[in-house]
Design an enzyme around this catalytic site. Structure first.
Site, PDB file in Angstrom:
ATOM      1  N   HIS A  50       0.847  -1.212   0.000  1.00 37.08           N
ATOM      2  CA  HIS A  50       0.000   0.000   0.000  1.00 37.08           C
ATOM      3  C   HIS A  50       0.880   1.259   0.000  1.00 37.08           C
ATOM      4  O   HIS A  50       0.679   2.179   0.797  1.00 37.08           O
ATOM      5  CB  HIS A  50      -0.980  -0.023   1.190  1.00 37.08           C
ATOM      6  CG  HIS A  50      -2.021  -1.091   1.049  1.00 37.08           C
ATOM      7  ND1 HIS A  50      -3.249  -0.881   0.470  1.00 37.08           N
ATOM      8  CD2 HIS A  50      -1.995  -2.407   1.361  1.00 37.08           C
ATOM      9  CE1 HIS A  50      -3.948  -2.015   0.458  1.00 37.08           C
ATOM     10  NE2 HIS A  50      -3.209  -2.959   0.986  1.00 37.08           N
ATOM     11  N   TYR A 317       3.984  -4.389  10.154  1.00 38.74           N
ATOM     12  CA  TYR A 317       3.797  -2.956   9.883  1.00 38.74           C
ATOM     13  C   TYR A 317       4.918  -2.110  10.489  1.00 38.74           C
ATOM     14  O   TYR A 317       5.468  -1.240   9.802  1.00 38.74           O
ATOM     15  CB  TYR A 317       2.413  -2.488  10.359  1.00 38.74           C
ATOM     16  CG  TYR A 317       1.239  -3.016   9.538  1.00 38.74           C
ATOM     17  CD1 TYR A 317       1.083  -4.381   9.301  1.00 38.74           C
ATOM     18  CD2 TYR A 317       0.269  -2.188   9.009  1.00 38.74           C
ATOM     19  CE1 TYR A 317       0.027  -4.886   8.558  1.00 38.74           C
ATOM     20  CE2 TYR A 317      -0.805  -2.684   8.260  1.00 38.74           C
ATOM     21  CZ  TYR A 317      -0.913  -4.036   8.039  1.00 38.74           C
ATOM     22  OH  TYR A 317      -1.960  -4.529   7.305  1.00 38.74           O
TER      23      TYR A 317
HETATM   24  C1  HEM Z   1      -0.509 -11.399   7.309  1.00 34.22           C
HETATM   25  C2  HEM Z   1      -1.271 -10.476   6.760  1.00 34.22           C
HETATM   26  C3  HEM Z   1      -0.788  -9.094   6.396  1.00 34.22           C
HETATM   27  C4  HEM Z   1       0.475  -8.578   6.412  1.00 34.22           C
HETATM   28  C5  HEM Z   1       1.760  -9.250   6.821  1.00 34.22           C
HETATM   29  C6  HEM Z   1       0.383  -7.185   5.996  1.00 34.22           C
HETATM   30  C7  HEM Z   1       1.459  -6.330   5.866  1.00 34.22           C
HETATM   31  C8  HEM Z   1       1.395  -4.989   5.567  1.00 34.22           C
HETATM   32  C9  HEM Z   1       2.516  -4.067   5.575  1.00 34.22           C
HETATM   33  C10 HEM Z   1       3.946  -4.456   5.881  1.00 34.22           C
HETATM   34  C11 HEM Z   1       2.058  -2.837   5.275  1.00 34.22           C
HETATM   35  C12 HEM Z   1       2.863  -1.528   5.233  1.00 34.22           C
HETATM   36  C13 HEM Z   1       2.772  -0.880   6.630  1.00 34.22           C
HETATM   37  C14 HEM Z   1       3.501   0.421   6.800  1.00 34.22           C
HETATM   38  O1  HEM Z   1       4.581   0.652   6.231  1.00 34.22           O
HETATM   39  O2  HEM Z   1       3.001   1.279   7.576  1.00 34.22           O
HETATM   40  C15 HEM Z   1       0.633  -2.954   5.082  1.00 34.22           C
HETATM   41  C16 HEM Z   1      -0.197  -1.927   4.782  1.00 34.22           C
HETATM   42  C17 HEM Z   1      -1.560  -2.058   4.722  1.00 34.22           C
HETATM   43  N1  HEM Z   1      -2.309  -3.218   4.868  1.00 34.22           N
HETATM   44 FE1  HEM Z   1      -1.634  -5.025   5.315  1.00 34.22          FE
HETATM   45  N2  HEM Z   1      -0.928  -6.890   5.738  1.00 34.22           N
HETATM   46  C18 HEM Z   1      -1.671  -8.023   5.981  1.00 34.22           C
HETATM   47  C19 HEM Z   1      -3.024  -8.149   5.873  1.00 34.22           C
HETATM   48  C20 HEM Z   1      -3.875  -7.115   5.644  1.00 34.22           C
HETATM   49  C21 HEM Z   1      -5.304  -7.194   5.747  1.00 34.22           C
HETATM   50  C22 HEM Z   1      -6.102  -8.440   6.182  1.00 34.22           C
HETATM   51  C23 HEM Z   1      -5.772  -5.947   5.455  1.00 34.22           C
HETATM   52  C24 HEM Z   1      -7.185  -5.443   5.463  1.00 34.22           C
HETATM   53  C25 HEM Z   1      -8.190  -6.008   6.103  1.00 34.22           C
HETATM   54  C26 HEM Z   1      -4.647  -5.087   5.172  1.00 34.22           C
HETATM   55  C27 HEM Z   1      -4.704  -3.745   4.838  1.00 34.22           C
HETATM   56  C28 HEM Z   1      -3.629  -2.892   4.729  1.00 34.22           C
HETATM   57  C29 HEM Z   1      -3.755  -1.462   4.476  1.00 34.22           C
HETATM   58  C30 HEM Z   1      -5.050  -0.673   4.291  1.00 34.22           C
HETATM   59  C31 HEM Z   1      -2.453  -0.944   4.487  1.00 34.22           C
HETATM   60  C32 HEM Z   1      -2.053   0.519   4.313  1.00 34.22           C
HETATM   61  C33 HEM Z   1      -1.912   1.149   5.699  1.00 34.22           C
HETATM   62  C34 HEM Z   1      -1.553   2.625   5.616  1.00 34.22           C
HETATM   63  O3  HEM Z   1      -2.241   3.362   4.884  1.00 34.22           O
HETATM   64  O4  HEM Z   1      -0.594   3.046   6.298  1.00 34.22           O
HETATM   65  N3  HEM Z   1      -3.507  -5.826   5.305  1.00 34.22           N
HETATM   66  N4  HEM Z   1       0.259  -4.273   5.255  1.00 34.22           N
END
Ligand code: HEM
Length: 326
Positions: A50, A317
């Site tokens: 993202h 995250y």
């Molecule tokens: C094991 C499952 C998951 C992992 C390892 C993961 C990992 C990540 C990582 C590493 C980021 C970047 C975070 C940052 O730099 O601040 C991210 C962003 C994001 N993830 Fe996930 N994610 C997972 C599942 C999900 C699920 C289930 C959803 C939604 C229900 C989701 C929605 C998002 C969103 C919306 C962002 C953007 C957050 C922002 O705007 O700062 N992710 N994710």
């Protein structure tokens, strides 16, 4: 107990064989960020997933039904300021908003509570998740990284998908919206509401817009590369955007452990309140950098369920955050 914690505990008590806790044996959340970097490339200063997003502001006001379900200060009825970041999927900051891989689109909400703390919701436009464990998510990303367009068929990705039918099924639930405001977002992972008497209810969040508008794939592909990022601030100049935050309530026997399994559509859905977005921030690119939304950043009255992804996400995250803010 998290796997890394378990290994440290075993080592401390002399149960672990020498070398069990090695440099290679990194926590799964860290391994996933590495796998994201392999699949999407390393883009210094940007989120591992993202990467492309836009930051806006507004407020949340809970319904009386929400206060009956959870004692959380979030649901006490006051006006709660929020910071929200909408995003495209993948770690590619220059990805066109209408490209297929930009699905699912994300919505991350930070509620600034009256006691000075924050609680977060990090949700996206998939109705359920492609895989049910951190290890499978890592392997999905590694399979994608090992399957460039010229890879021999069947690719590693084809093979992974063949063994995990929930992967194509989950991605089929997302489509490009005509606006971040015209999309429905889902919490996917289950959380537990605790009321003032201690009664517990498992829930999954839904963020429901006034209307959902999805584009045909060809129309989405023909849109300007930043159309979603630019449309929202322009729309906010004309007036606010509202969503209803809702909770789907688990019934007896519904699993909270498996985010690949949506609960049946006939489960009760309770309106928790209205989220109003009324302001774009002056410099979104600067505003998004210090923001860290954490799925497990909760307030008293809202707890994590036994869904294993919540802990994995809470590990991944901050890892991505520390790499993008070295
Ligand atoms: C094991 C499952 C998951 C992992 C390892 C993961 C990992 C990540 C990582 C590493 C980021 C970047 C975070 C940052 O730099 O601040 C991210 C962003 C994001 N993830 Fe996930 N994610 C997972 C599942 C999900 C699920 C289930 C959803 C939604 C229900 C989701 C929605 C998002 C969103 C919306 C962002 C953007 C957050 C922002 O705007 O700062 N992710 N994710």
């Amino acid at each position: 107990m998290r796997r890394d914690t378990l290994l440290v505990a075993l080592a401390a008590f002399g149960f672990a064989s020498p070398g069990l806790v090695s440099a290679d044996d990194q926590p799964i959340g860290v391994a996933i960020v590495d796998a994201m970097n392999k699949a999407f490339g390393v883009h210094p200063g940007f989120r591992a997933n993202h990467a492309k997003g836009v930051v806006v502001e507004g407020s949340f006001k809970a319904s009386p039904e929400a206060a009956a379900l959870s004692k959380a200060i979030l649901f006490a009825g006051g006006t709660i300021p929020v910071t929200v970041r909408f995003s495209d999927a993948t770690g590619i900051p220059e990805l066109p908003d209408g490209a297929g891989p930009a699905n699912p689109h994300g919505m991350a909400i930070k509620y600034h509570l009256p006691d000075g703390s924050d609680t977060d919701m990090v949700i996206n436009s998939l109705k359920f998740f492609p895989v049910s464990s951190g290890e499978d998510f890592r392997d999905l990303l590694l399979a994608a990284a090992a399957s460039p367009p010229d890879a021999a068929k069947p690719t590693k990705f084809d093979e992974f998908v063949a063994g995990h039918p929930t992967v194509p099924a989950a991605f089929a639930t997302a489509a490009t919206p005509d606006s971040f405001a015209d999309e429905e977002y889902y919490g996917i992972d289950a959380f537990v509401f605790v009321d003032k008497d201690g009664a517990r209810q498992a829930v999954r969040y839904q963020m429901v817009p006034e209307r959902v508008v999805h584009l045909e794939t060809a129309d989405a592909g023909g849109k300007p590369p930043n159309f979603l990022m630019e449309e929202l601030p322009a729309r906010l100049q004309r007036g606010p955007v509202t969503f209803h935050l809702k909770a789907q309530l688990a019934a007896a026997g519904d699993s909270t452990k498996d985010p690949t399994q949506p609960w049946p559509d006939d489960r009760k859905v309770v309106d928790l309140g209205v989220l109003t977005i009324d302001k774009a921030v002056a410099d979104s690119a600067a505003a998004e950098k210090p923001l860290l939304f954490m799925p497990g950043q909760l307030t008293d009255g809202i707890e994590a369920s036994d869904d294993p992804l919540i802990d994995v996400r809470d590990e991944a995250y901050p890892e991505s955050f520390s790499r993008r803010n070295p």
